[in-house]
Design a protein around this motif. Structure first.
Motif, short mmCIF file in Angstrom:
data_model
loop_
_atom_site.label_atom_id
_atom_site.label_comp_id
_atom_site.label_asym_id
_atom_site.label_seq_id
_atom_site.Cartn_x
_atom_site.Cartn_y
_atom_site.Cartn_z
N GLY A 1 38.82 10.19 -28.20
CA GLY A 1 40.24 10.04 -27.88
C GLY A 1 40.54 9.86 -26.41
N LEU A 2 39.63 10.27 -25.56
CA LEU A 2 39.79 10.16 -24.11
C LEU A 2 38.61 9.37 -23.56
N GLU A 3 38.79 8.09 -23.44
CA GLU A 3 37.68 7.20 -23.07
C GLU A 3 37.11 7.50 -21.69
N VAL B 1 39.75 27.67 -27.90
CA VAL B 1 38.90 26.62 -27.37
C VAL B 1 39.16 26.47 -25.88
N SER B 2 38.09 26.39 -25.10
CA SER B 2 38.18 26.09 -23.67
C SER B 2 37.51 24.75 -23.44
N VAL B 3 38.21 23.87 -22.74
CA VAL B 3 37.65 22.55 -22.46
C VAL B 3 37.71 22.26 -20.97
N THR B 4 36.67 21.63 -20.49
CA THR B 4 36.66 21.05 -19.15
C THR B 4 36.43 19.58 -19.36
N ILE B 5 37.37 18.77 -18.86
CA ILE B 5 37.29 17.32 -19.06
C ILE B 5 37.41 16.65 -17.71
N ILE B 6 36.48 15.74 -17.44
CA ILE B 6 36.44 15.01 -16.18
C ILE B 6 36.51 13.53 -16.48
N GLY B 7 37.52 12.87 -15.93
CA GLY B 7 37.64 11.44 -16.14
C GLY B 7 38.79 10.84 -15.36
N ASP B 8 38.64 9.60 -15.02
CA ASP B 8 39.68 8.93 -14.24
C ASP B 8 40.90 8.57 -15.09
N ALA C 1 44.45 28.23 -29.79
CA ALA C 1 44.78 28.15 -28.37
C ALA C 1 43.77 27.27 -27.66
N VAL C 2 44.25 26.56 -26.64
CA VAL C 2 43.38 25.68 -25.87
C VAL C 2 43.57 25.98 -24.38
N ASN C 3 42.48 26.30 -23.73
CA ASN C 3 42.48 26.49 -22.28
C ASN C 3 41.87 25.22 -21.69
N MET C 4 42.57 24.59 -20.76
CA MET C 4 42.13 23.29 -20.24
C MET C 4 41.91 23.31 -18.74
N LYS C 5 40.81 22.70 -18.34
CA LYS C 5 40.54 22.40 -16.94
C LYS C 5 40.31 20.89 -16.91
N LEU C 6 41.24 20.17 -16.28
CA LEU C 6 41.24 18.71 -16.34
C LEU C 6 41.17 18.14 -14.94
N PHE C 7 40.18 17.28 -14.70
CA PHE C 7 39.93 16.74 -13.37
C PHE C 7 39.70 15.23 -13.41
N THR C 8 40.07 14.54 -12.33
CA THR C 8 39.57 13.19 -12.12
C THR C 8 38.15 13.36 -11.59
N VAL C 9 37.39 12.28 -11.54
CA VAL C 9 36.03 12.35 -11.02
C VAL C 9 36.05 12.81 -9.56
N ALA C 10 36.96 12.28 -8.77
CA ALA C 10 37.05 12.64 -7.35
C ALA C 10 37.43 14.11 -7.18
N GLU C 11 38.36 14.60 -8.00
CA GLU C 11 38.76 16.01 -7.93
C GLU C 11 37.58 16.92 -8.28
N TRP C 12 36.81 16.53 -9.29
CA TRP C 12 35.65 17.31 -9.71
C TRP C 12 34.61 17.36 -8.60
N GLN C 13 34.34 16.21 -8.00
CA GLN C 13 33.35 16.14 -6.92
C GLN C 13 33.81 16.98 -5.74
N GLN C 14 35.09 16.93 -5.43
CA GLN C 14 35.63 17.69 -4.31
C GLN C 14 35.58 19.20 -4.58
N SER C 15 35.87 19.62 -5.80
CA SER C 15 35.87 21.04 -6.12
C SER C 15 34.47 21.62 -6.21
N ASN C 16 33.47 20.78 -6.37
CA ASN C 16 32.10 21.24 -6.49
C ASN C 16 31.23 20.80 -5.31
N ALA C 17 31.89 20.49 -4.20
CA ALA C 17 31.15 20.03 -3.00
C ALA C 17 30.51 21.20 -2.27
#
Length: 80
Positions: free
Chosen positions: A13-15, A28-35, A64-80
């Motif tokens: 659903g999220l290409e 459910v807890s989800v971490t999704i990374i995508g532009d 219930a759904v716990n979400m952590k949603l990032f763009t690729v750049a946000e993910w890279q920045q948060s894990n630098a």
């Protein structure tokens, strides 16, 4: 629902997104990374995820759904 089922549902659903899922009962807890999230506010990002999971939430399979949603750049920045 099993982790694999939820992950496959979100990935279809999220290409072009990287998806990580943790299930504890009906929570459910989800971490999704995508532009796909580029330029979107937090609420709109969540709406995209809820749209994919709507049937499972409506049926009560997912409570219930716990979400952590990032763009690729946000993910890279948060894990630098």
């Amino acid at each position: 629902m099993q982790v694999e089922e939820i992950k496959a549902l979100l990935e279809s659903g999220l290409e072009a997104c990287e998806v990580d899922v943790v299930v504890e009962g009906s929570h459910v807890s989800v971490t999704i990374i995508g532009d796909i999230f580029q330029g979107l506010r937090a609420v709109r990002r969540q709406q995209l995820v809820y749209a994919v999971l709507n049937d499972a939430i409506a049926s009560g399979v997912i409570h219930a759904v716990n979400m952590k949603l990032f763009t690729v750049a946000e993910w890279q920045q948060s894990n630098a």
